[in-house]
Design a protein around this motif. Structure first.
Motif, PDB file in Angstrom:
ATOM      1  N   THR A 343       0.851  -1.179   0.000  1.00 41.80           N
ATOM      2  CA  THR A 343       0.000   0.000   0.000  1.00 41.80           C
ATOM      3  C   THR A 343       0.893   1.236   0.000  1.00 41.80           C
ATOM      4  OG1 THR A 343      -0.107  -0.378   2.395  1.00 41.80           O
ATOM      5  CG2 THR A 343      -2.046  -0.967   1.113  1.00 41.80           C
ATOM      6  N   GLN A 344       0.278   2.384  -0.008  1.00 43.06           N
ATOM      7  CA  GLN A 344       1.025   3.638   0.137  1.00 43.06           C
ATOM      8  C   GLN A 344       0.408   4.395   1.308  1.00 43.06           C
ATOM      9  OE1 GLN A 344       0.922   5.442  -3.789  1.00 43.06           O
ATOM     10  NE2 GLN A 344       1.646   3.574  -4.732  1.00 43.06           N
ATOM     11  N   PRO A 345       0.984   4.315   2.509  1.00 42.50           N
ATOM     12  CA  PRO A 345       2.337   3.829   2.810  1.00 42.50           C
ATOM     13  C   PRO A 345       2.440   2.305   2.843  1.00 42.50           C
ATOM     14  CG  PRO A 345       1.235   4.458   4.827  1.00 42.50           C
ATOM     15  CD  PRO A 345       0.306   4.837   3.714  1.00 42.50           C
ATOM     16  N   GLU A 346       3.669   1.829   2.660  1.00 42.86           N
ATOM     17  CA  GLU A 346       3.979   0.408   2.632  1.00 42.86           C
ATOM     18  C   GLU A 346       3.981  -0.159   4.048  1.00 42.86           C
ATOM     19  OE1 GLU A 346       7.888  -1.714   0.894  1.00 42.86           O
ATOM     20  OE2 GLU A 346       6.856  -0.390  -0.532  1.00 42.86           O
ATOM     21  N   PHE A 347       3.696  -1.435   4.154  1.00 44.79           N
ATOM     22  CA  PHE A 347       3.587  -2.092   5.452  1.00 44.79           C
ATOM     23  C   PHE A 347       4.410  -3.368   5.445  1.00 44.79           C
ATOM     24  CE2 PHE A 347       0.424  -4.636   8.277  1.00 44.79           C
ATOM     25  CZ  PHE A 347       1.214  -4.443   9.396  1.00 44.79           C
ATOM     26  N   GLY A 348       5.351  -3.478   6.383  1.00 42.37           N
ATOM     27  CA  GLY A 348       6.130  -4.696   6.554  1.00 42.37           C
ATOM     28  C   GLY A 348       5.841  -5.298   7.914  1.00 42.37           C
ATOM     29  N   THR A 349       5.704  -6.608   7.977  1.00 45.69           N
ATOM     30  CA  THR A 349       5.298  -7.224   9.234  1.00 45.69           C
ATOM     31  C   THR A 349       5.864  -8.626   9.386  1.00 45.69           C
ATOM     32  OG1 THR A 349       3.356  -7.865  10.555  1.00 45.69           O
ATOM     33  CG2 THR A 349       3.149  -8.050   8.168  1.00 45.69           C
ATOM     34  N   ILE A 350       6.149  -9.007  10.623  1.00 48.93           N
ATOM     35  CA  ILE A 350       6.519 -10.385  10.941  1.00 48.93           C
ATOM     36  C   ILE A 350       6.055 -10.669  12.364  1.00 48.93           C
ATOM     37  CG2 ILE A 350       8.856  -9.712  11.715  1.00 48.93           C
ATOM     38  CD1 ILE A 350       9.779 -12.526  10.852  1.00 48.93           C
ATOM     39  N   GLY A 351       5.579 -11.879  12.569  1.00 50.06           N
ATOM     40  CA  GLY A 351       5.210 -12.300  13.915  1.00 50.06           C
ATOM     41  C   GLY A 351       3.812 -11.888  14.311  1.00 50.06           C
ATOM     42  N   LEU A 352       3.602 -11.785  15.623  1.00 48.09           N
ATOM     43  CA  LEU A 352       2.281 -11.545  16.179  1.00 48.09           C
ATOM     44  C   LEU A 352       1.916 -10.063  16.169  1.00 48.09           C
ATOM     45  CD1 LEU A 352       2.427 -13.879  19.316  1.00 48.09           C
ATOM     46  CD2 LEU A 352       1.466 -14.404  17.061  1.00 48.09           C
ATOM     47  N   SER A 353       0.655  -9.783  15.914  1.00 43.07           N
ATOM     48  CA  SER A 353       0.145  -8.433  16.116  1.00 43.07           C
ATOM     49  C   SER A 353       0.036  -8.185  17.617  1.00 43.07           C
ATOM     50  CB  SER A 353      -1.232  -8.282  15.469  1.00 43.07           C
ATOM     51  OG  SER A 353      -2.189  -9.085  16.160  1.00 43.07           O
ATOM     52  N   GLU A 354      -0.147  -6.921  17.979  1.00 44.94           N
ATOM     53  CA  GLU A 354      -0.317  -6.604  19.395  1.00 44.94           C
ATOM     54  C   GLU A 354      -1.517  -7.359  19.973  1.00 44.94           C
ATOM     55  OE1 GLU A 354      -1.345  -2.740  22.257  1.00 44.94           O
ATOM     56  OE2 GLU A 354      -0.529  -2.423  20.240  1.00 44.94           O
ATOM     57  N   GLU A 355      -2.598  -7.420  19.205  1.00 49.09           N
ATOM     58  CA  GLU A 355      -3.814  -8.079  19.677  1.00 49.09           C
ATOM     59  C   GLU A 355      -3.593  -9.573  19.881  1.00 49.09           C
ATOM     60  OE1 GLU A 355      -4.580  -4.296  17.740  1.00 49.09           O
ATOM     61  OE2 GLU A 355      -3.584  -6.099  16.991  1.00 49.09           O
ATOM     62  N   GLU A 356      -2.914 -10.232  18.944  1.00 46.82           N
ATOM     63  CA  GLU A 356      -2.655 -11.666  19.059  1.00 46.82           C
ATOM     64  C   GLU A 356      -1.726 -11.958  20.231  1.00 46.82           C
ATOM     65  OE1 GLU A 356      -2.847 -13.000  14.361  1.00 46.82           O
ATOM     66  OE2 GLU A 356      -1.012 -12.137  15.174  1.00 46.82           O
ATOM     67  N   ALA A 357      -0.678 -11.156  20.371  1.00 43.39           N
ATOM     68  CA  ALA A 357       0.306 -11.387  21.429  1.00 43.39           C
ATOM     69  C   ALA A 357      -0.319 -11.214  22.811  1.00 43.39           C
ATOM     70  CB  ALA A 357       1.488 -10.444  21.260  1.00 43.39           C
ATOM     71  N   ALA A 358      -1.186 -10.218  22.961  1.00 43.08           N
ATOM     72  CA  ALA A 358      -1.806  -9.955  24.258  1.00 43.08           C
ATOM     73  C   ALA A 358      -2.671 -11.121  24.717  1.00 43.08           C
ATOM     74  CB  ALA A 358      -2.640  -8.678  24.191  1.00 43.08           C
ATOM     75  N   VAL A 403       5.340   0.649   9.212  1.00 43.27           N
ATOM     76  CA  VAL A 403       4.582   1.361   8.185  1.00 43.27           C
ATOM     77  C   VAL A 403       5.451   2.528   7.746  1.00 43.27           C
ATOM     78  CG1 VAL A 403       2.480   2.631   7.623  1.00 43.27           C
ATOM     79  CG2 VAL A 403       2.384   0.701   9.225  1.00 43.27           C
ATOM     80  N   ALA A 404       5.988   2.448   6.544  1.00 46.07           N
ATOM     81  CA  ALA A 404       6.964   3.449   6.091  1.00 46.07           C
ATOM     82  C   ALA A 404       7.317   3.177   4.638  1.00 46.07           C
ATOM     83  CB  ALA A 404       8.239   3.378   6.943  1.00 46.07           C
ATOM     84  N   PRO A 405       7.886   4.163   3.942  1.00 45.51           N
ATOM     85  CA  PRO A 405       8.439   3.877   2.621  1.00 45.51           C
ATOM     86  C   PRO A 405       9.479   2.762   2.720  1.00 45.51           C
ATOM     87  CG  PRO A 405       8.349   6.256   3.002  1.00 45.51           C
ATOM     88  CD  PRO A 405       8.015   5.594   4.307  1.00 45.51           C
ATOM     89  N   ASN A 406       9.431   1.827   1.794  1.00 47.05           N
ATOM     90  CA  ASN A 406      10.368   0.700   1.749  1.00 47.05           C
ATOM     91  C   ASN A 406      10.271  -0.196   2.987  1.00 47.05           C
ATOM     92  OD1 ASN A 406      11.621   1.433  -0.795  1.00 47.05           O
ATOM     93  ND2 ASN A 406      12.584   3.123   0.328  1.00 47.05           N
ATOM     94  N   ALA A 407       9.085  -0.276   3.578  1.00 47.59           N
ATOM     95  CA  ALA A 407       8.917  -1.144   4.746  1.00 47.59           C
ATOM     96  C   ALA A 407       9.191  -2.600   4.408  1.00 47.59           C
ATOM     97  CB  ALA A 407       7.501  -0.993   5.302  1.00 47.59           C
ATOM     98  N   GLY A 408       8.881  -3.006   3.170  1.00 51.06           N
ATOM     99  CA  GLY A 408       9.151  -4.382   2.761  1.00 51.06           C
ATOM    100  C   GLY A 408      10.629  -4.719   2.805  1.00 51.06           C
ATOM    101  N   GLU A 409      11.464  -3.767   2.393  1.00 50.10           N
ATOM    102  CA  GLU A 409      12.912  -3.989   2.435  1.00 50.10           C
ATOM    103  C   GLU A 409      13.395  -4.084   3.882  1.00 50.10           C
ATOM    104  OE1 GLU A 409      14.517  -4.529  -0.259  1.00 50.10           O
ATOM    105  OE2 GLU A 409      13.168  -3.751  -1.791  1.00 50.10           O
ATOM    106  N   MET A 410      12.840  -3.236   4.742  1.00 47.50           N
ATOM    107  CA  MET A 410      13.280  -3.229   6.139  1.00 47.50           C
ATOM    108  C   MET A 410      12.844  -4.492   6.874  1.00 47.50           C
ATOM    109  SD  MET A 410      12.920   0.687   7.511  1.00 47.50           S
ATOM    110  CE  MET A 410      11.591   1.346   6.522  1.00 47.50           C
ATOM    111  N   ILE A 411      11.614  -4.970   6.617  1.00 47.80           N
ATOM    112  CA  ILE A 411      11.120  -6.112   7.379  1.00 47.80           C
ATOM    113  C   ILE A 411      11.869  -7.385   7.001  1.00 47.80           C
ATOM    114  CG2 ILE A 411       9.263  -6.975   5.897  1.00 47.80           C
ATOM    115  CD1 ILE A 411       9.103  -6.333   9.716  1.00 47.80           C
TER     116      ILE A 411
END
Length: 451
Positions: A343-358, A403-411
């Motif tokens: 998306t714009q902004p880009e979203f990179g993620t790994i692991g549990l969301s805050e809701e799942e972890a809680a 959530v940031a530009p180039n989030a995919g590269e960072m994650i």
């Protein structure tokens, strides 16, 4: 009993092609059939053309930023007729690469549909029957459009890349990553985009804080996002497609695109007749080693509906070869898989969301939101988010969300640390790279909340 081949693969996408090539490299006699274009969803009608469209759509903001940095740049209109042939030329090139890789590996491939005739035999569309000791089903998935009156008036993500012209306006129905990505892409290309999603917030299943930030920015960028909204009626009319929504809104759009999920491509393959167990949504049921209820038949990739990502299909294909042909039972690893939403902004993620972890135990949440240097200098109000979810008990980082530009590269890089079981203190001990956005991942010292 002798067979024509040791392995027959049905499906020429990423998972099937990788399994075929790796097996052939081990001396296995392999054949493969693909009824459409070699490369499958990812290369032909998914990840690759979509990402090229993401790049194309991002230049509108880049022109504005360039002027803020002192460049004499004039805005222009996006020209689909210039972009489209170059896009398809690139897809043709990549399809050729896949074909040459198979040829170079010694895999015999057939450009036609194959269905299962029995546990060791496939039948090609030409009528030819081929026997194999093992059969691998890697037929992927397809967009799902619910049955309703005039449903043939809508398009799906498969159709976007082949449009003769970009529409002036489009309604996108759905709130998952495909719907949101194309809403951002088409908006960036100058299309007037409206998005309906029946849920309360887009990107269900992802981290709530990230979802909210992305939704807000999509709206700021011009996407007319309506949550809690669905289509009641739809019909083709002069000038476009008339739509009536659950909130009473009526509007005519040039195009209506449904991005309401994907389903496994198992129809008409003959799996049920052979006793291959299918799940309720049609996915091929497999064990930890990708074996079906018929011992000679295996399945990998989206057709199994485990983790529907191209790199996962590739890993499953390689694990299949290691298990079946190298005598080394190998389970594909489906834990802690990094992913990106473009998306714009880009979203990179790994692991549990805050809701799942809680829900699993006590956690600390480290989160920061700020204006990135590059965009702030240009006068934009865009905010980025860096977030770590940490177990209070083990101190392990359970989730990382960017959530940031180039989030995919960072994650991708942050994902290595999370996959290795890094603790929050491991992140803290890492010296920041300054000035970067990602340095915030190692400089957040105090949790913003606990749960």
């Amino acid at each position: 009993m002798s067979f024509d081949y040791d392995l027959f693969v049905i499906g020429g996408g990423s998972g099937g092609v990788r399994a075929a090539r790796v097996a052939a490299a081990e001396g296995v006699k392999v054949a493969l059939a693909e009824e459409s274009r070699m490369g499958g969803t990812c290369v032909i009608r998914g990840c690759v053309p979509k990402k090229l469209m993401v790049f194309a759509s991002s230049y509108r903001d880049a022109f504005d930023d360039a002027r803020a940095y002192g460049w004499d740049v004039k805005n222009g209109d996006f020209d689909w007729q210039t972009f489209k042939p170059k896009l398809h030329a690139e897809l043709d090139r990549l399809e050729g690469v896949y074909q040459r890789l198979l040829d170079g590996s010694g895999v015999t491939w057939f450009g036609e549909r194959a269905v299962l005739k029995d546990a060791h035999t496939v039948e090609l569309a030409s009528g030819k029957s081929i026997s194999a000791k093992h059969i691998l089903v890697a037929t992927g998935g397809r967009p799902f459009v619910p049955e309703f009156e005039n449903c043939d008036s809508v398009i799906t993500s498969n159709d976007i890349f082949n449009l003769d012209d970009l529409p002036r306006s489009i309604l996108i129905v759905g709130g998952g990553y495909i719907a949101c990505e194309f809403a951002c892409i088409l908006n960036g290309m100058g299309v007037e985009v409206t998005q309906y999603y029946r849920g309360e917030q887009i990107l269900r299943g992802f981290d709530g804080e990230a979802r909210g930030l992305i939704a807000d920015k999509m709206c700021d960028n011009g996407v007319k996002l309506h949550t809690g909204t669905d289509v009641i009626e739809l019909e083709q009319r002069d000038g476009g497609v008339w739509v009536k929504a659950t909130d009473g809104r009526e509007q005519v759009f040039d195009k209506v695109m449904y991005a309401t999920g994907r389903v496994p491509n198992t129809g008409g393959l003959g799996l049920g007749k052979l006793g291959v167990k299918l799940r309720r949504n049609g996915a091929v049921a497999v064990d930890d080693y990708s074996q079906t209820s018929v011992p000679s038949i295996y399945a990998v990739g989206d057709v199994t509906d485990r983790v529907n990502l191209t790199p996962v299909a590739i890993r499953e294909g390689m694990a299949f070869v290691e298990t079946v042909f190298n005598g080394n039972p190998t389970k594909p690893d489906h834990e802690l898989i990094p992913s990106a939403v473009f998306t714009q902004p880009e979203f990179g993620t790994i692991g549990l969301s805050e809701e799942e972890a809680a829900e699993q135990g006590p956690i600390e949440v480290y989160s920061t939101s700020f204006k990135a240097m590059q965009q702030a200098f240009a006068g934009r109000d865009d905010r980025v988010m860096m977030k770590l979810i940490v177990s209070k008990e083990t101190r392990k980082v359970l989730g990382c969300h960017i959530v940031a530009p180039n989030a995919g590269e960072m994650i991708q890089l942050a994902g290595i640390a999370v996959k290795m079981g890094a603790t929050k203190e491991d992140f803290d001990r890492t010296v920041a790279v300054h000035p970067t956005m990602s340095e915030e991942l190692v400089t957040m010292k105090s949790p913003v909340r606990t749960a």
